[in-house]
Design a protein around this motif. Structure first.
Motif, PDB file in Angstrom:
ATOM      1  N   GLY A  28       0.823  -1.202   0.000  1.00  0.00           N
ATOM      2  CA  GLY A  28       0.000   0.000   0.000  1.00  0.00           C
ATOM      3  C   GLY A  28       0.849   1.241   0.000  1.00  0.00           C
ATOM      4  O   GLY A  28       1.975   1.265   0.488  1.00  0.00           O
ATOM      5  N   ASP A  52      -1.204  -1.414  -5.689  1.00  0.00           N
ATOM      6  CA  ASP A  52      -2.041  -1.171  -4.519  1.00  0.00           C
ATOM      7  C   ASP A  52      -3.512  -1.420  -4.834  1.00  0.00           C
ATOM      8  O   ASP A  52      -4.252  -1.971  -4.012  1.00  0.00           O
ATOM      9  CB  ASP A  52      -1.828   0.273  -4.051  1.00  0.00           C
ATOM     10  CG  ASP A  52      -2.174   0.462  -2.586  1.00  0.00           C
ATOM     11  OD1 ASP A  52      -2.153  -0.533  -1.840  1.00  0.00           O
ATOM     12  OD2 ASP A  52      -2.473   1.597  -2.182  1.00  0.00           O
ATOM     13  N   GLU A  55      -3.867  -5.229  -4.784  1.00  0.00           N
ATOM     14  CA  GLU A  55      -3.750  -5.817  -3.458  1.00  0.00           C
ATOM     15  C   GLU A  55      -4.922  -5.461  -2.548  1.00  0.00           C
ATOM     16  O   GLU A  55      -5.362  -6.276  -1.739  1.00  0.00           O
ATOM     17  CB  GLU A  55      -2.434  -5.356  -2.803  1.00  0.00           C
ATOM     18  CG  GLU A  55      -1.184  -5.871  -3.477  1.00  0.00           C
ATOM     19  CD  GLU A  55      -1.056  -7.386  -3.357  1.00  0.00           C
ATOM     20  OE1 GLU A  55      -1.430  -7.936  -2.310  1.00  0.00           O
ATOM     21  OE2 GLU A  55      -0.585  -8.009  -4.318  1.00  0.00           O
ATOM     22  N   SER A  56      -5.408  -4.241  -2.657  1.00  0.00           N
ATOM     23  CA  SER A  56      -6.471  -3.786  -1.755  1.00  0.00           C
ATOM     24  C   SER A  56      -7.865  -4.018  -2.326  1.00  0.00           C
ATOM     25  O   SER A  56      -8.865  -3.695  -1.685  1.00  0.00           O
ATOM     26  CB  SER A  56      -6.293  -2.296  -1.443  1.00  0.00           C
ATOM     27  OG  SER A  56      -6.420  -1.514  -2.624  1.00  0.00           O
ATOM     28  N   GLU A  58      -9.263  -2.358  -4.549  1.00  0.00           N
ATOM     29  CA  GLU A  58      -9.894  -1.036  -4.682  1.00  0.00           C
ATOM     30  C   GLU A  58     -10.609  -0.961  -6.027  1.00  0.00           C
ATOM     31  O   GLU A  58     -10.135  -1.487  -7.025  1.00  0.00           O
ATOM     32  CB  GLU A  58      -8.832   0.056  -4.576  1.00  0.00           C
ATOM     33  CG  GLU A  58      -9.349   1.474  -4.708  1.00  0.00           C
ATOM     34  CD  GLU A  58     -10.374   1.812  -3.636  1.00  0.00           C
ATOM     35  OE1 GLU A  58     -11.557   1.929  -3.991  1.00  0.00           O
ATOM     36  OE2 GLU A  58      -9.990   1.932  -2.467  1.00  0.00           O
ATOM     37  N   TYR A  64      -9.924   6.204  -3.681  1.00  0.00           N
ATOM     38  CA  TYR A  64      -8.501   5.893  -3.503  1.00  0.00           C
ATOM     39  C   TYR A  64      -7.714   7.158  -3.192  1.00  0.00           C
ATOM     40  O   TYR A  64      -6.920   7.197  -2.254  1.00  0.00           O
ATOM     41  CB  TYR A  64      -7.937   5.220  -4.749  1.00  0.00           C
ATOM     42  CG  TYR A  64      -6.502   4.799  -4.569  1.00  0.00           C
ATOM     43  CD1 TYR A  64      -6.192   3.583  -3.967  1.00  0.00           C
ATOM     44  CD2 TYR A  64      -5.461   5.630  -4.962  1.00  0.00           C
ATOM     45  CE1 TYR A  64      -4.878   3.201  -3.770  1.00  0.00           C
ATOM     46  CE2 TYR A  64      -4.148   5.252  -4.765  1.00  0.00           C
ATOM     47  CZ  TYR A  64      -3.865   4.037  -4.164  1.00  0.00           C
ATOM     48  OH  TYR A  64      -2.556   3.665  -3.953  1.00  0.00           O
ATOM     49  N   ARG A  67      -8.402   8.635   0.276  1.00  0.00           N
ATOM     50  CA  ARG A  67      -7.734   7.980   1.406  1.00  0.00           C
ATOM     51  C   ARG A  67      -6.526   8.774   1.873  1.00  0.00           C
ATOM     52  O   ARG A  67      -6.276   8.909   3.066  1.00  0.00           O
ATOM     53  CB  ARG A  67      -7.285   6.575   1.002  1.00  0.00           C
ATOM     54  CG  ARG A  67      -8.371   5.543   0.932  1.00  0.00           C
ATOM     55  CD  ARG A  67      -7.916   4.297   0.202  1.00  0.00           C
ATOM     56  NE  ARG A  67      -6.618   3.800   0.654  1.00  0.00           N
ATOM     57  CZ  ARG A  67      -5.984   2.787   0.077  1.00  0.00           C
ATOM     58  NH1 ARG A  67      -6.521   2.191  -0.983  1.00  0.00           N
ATOM     59  NH2 ARG A  67      -4.828   2.368   0.534  1.00  0.00           N
TER      60      ARG A  67
END
Length: 258
Positions: A28, A52, A55-56, A58, A64, A67
């Motif tokens: 991240g 990212d 992996e997340s 999203e 995004y 955040r």
């Protein structure tokens, strides 16, 4: 960027890990400081953001970026938050993120096939492919771009230089029995059909040697033995060299026409 953060970034971009390996690593953008985000070139930052997203899981580009405007490490650094937004936009403009079809939310996105390939290939390949897009001579692009995108770098270089050879032969008015460095020598030497009689002698010789050398180094080896271009940057620049030669031939054709 400190050495550990830099190494972690390139592990995720250049050498994607297995799911088991990834579990022990903090993924991240939060692993990068706001200053790191500002110092990374936008394409490198974008690939980290892309990883990212994967992996997340999203799916919303607006959320995004939001955040980081709310995160303690970023919220007091508007420029860093903007850098994150720039990275997301870079991914969208380069076809690595795309709007989800059928979703009414215009911020709803997914990682494209090209995006997944970019994560696997790494920054050097991404940069080389981008370098070739929209900048190649049309006669080179039609011959080489597809092979290059498929990773067939040797073939891309071979067909690029072959296209140059064919055009030199046509402009010079030679038959198919004239080829290789002999073709370049006779076409561009002093008094040759493609030599510029108004240019200084040194420039005439230099042009001849440029075509001779490019052919000898880039075309000849591939025609006689297996050649491996392990460096994608070198391969892309070889194709661009052929593109440059083709643009020089454009000028020569215009001169001959007048």
């Amino acid at each position: 960027m400190d050495g550990r953060t830099h190494a972690r970034f390139f592990m995720c971009v250049e050498n994607p890990l297995t799911v088991h390996d990834r579990a022990s690593i903090s993924w991240g953008m939060i692993s990068l400081s706001a200053q790191d985000a500002l110092e990374l070139p936008v394409d490198e930052l974008a690939l980290h953001v892309l990883q990212d997203f994967v992996e997340s899981n999203e799916w919303n580009s607006y959320n995004y970026s939001l955040r980081y405007s709310r995160d303690e490490a970023y919220r007091n650094n508007g420029a860093a938050v903007q850098a994150m937004a720039e990275a997301v936009q870079w991914l969208l403009s380069h076809g690595m993120l795309a709007t989800k079809p059928g979703d009414s939310n215009p911020q709803s996105v997914f990682v494209t096939r090209r995006g997944h390939e970019a994560i696997k290939q790494g920054i050097a390949t991404v940069r080389s492919v981008n370098r070739l897009q929209g900048s190649l001579h049309p006669l080179i692009e039609t011959k080489a771009r597809r092979q290059f995108l498929l990773g067939e770098y040797e073939n891309a270089i071979f067909v690029s230089m072959k296209a140059v050879e064919v055009r030199v032969r046509q402009l010079a008015g030679f038959g198919d029995d004239m080829f290789g460095t002999d073709l370049m020598t006779k076409a561009f030497r002093q008094g040759g059909p493609l030599a510029d009689l108004t240019a200084p002698p040194g420039e005439i010789v230099g042009t001849m040697m440029l075509f001779q050398g490019a052919y000898a180094v880039l075309r000849n080896p591939s025609g006689h033995r297996e050649v491996s271009f392990d460096d994608v940057t070198e391969a892309s620049e070889a194709v661009m060299t052929a593109s440059l030669l083709m643009r020089m031939l454009d000028k020569i054709e215009r001169r001959l026409g007048t």
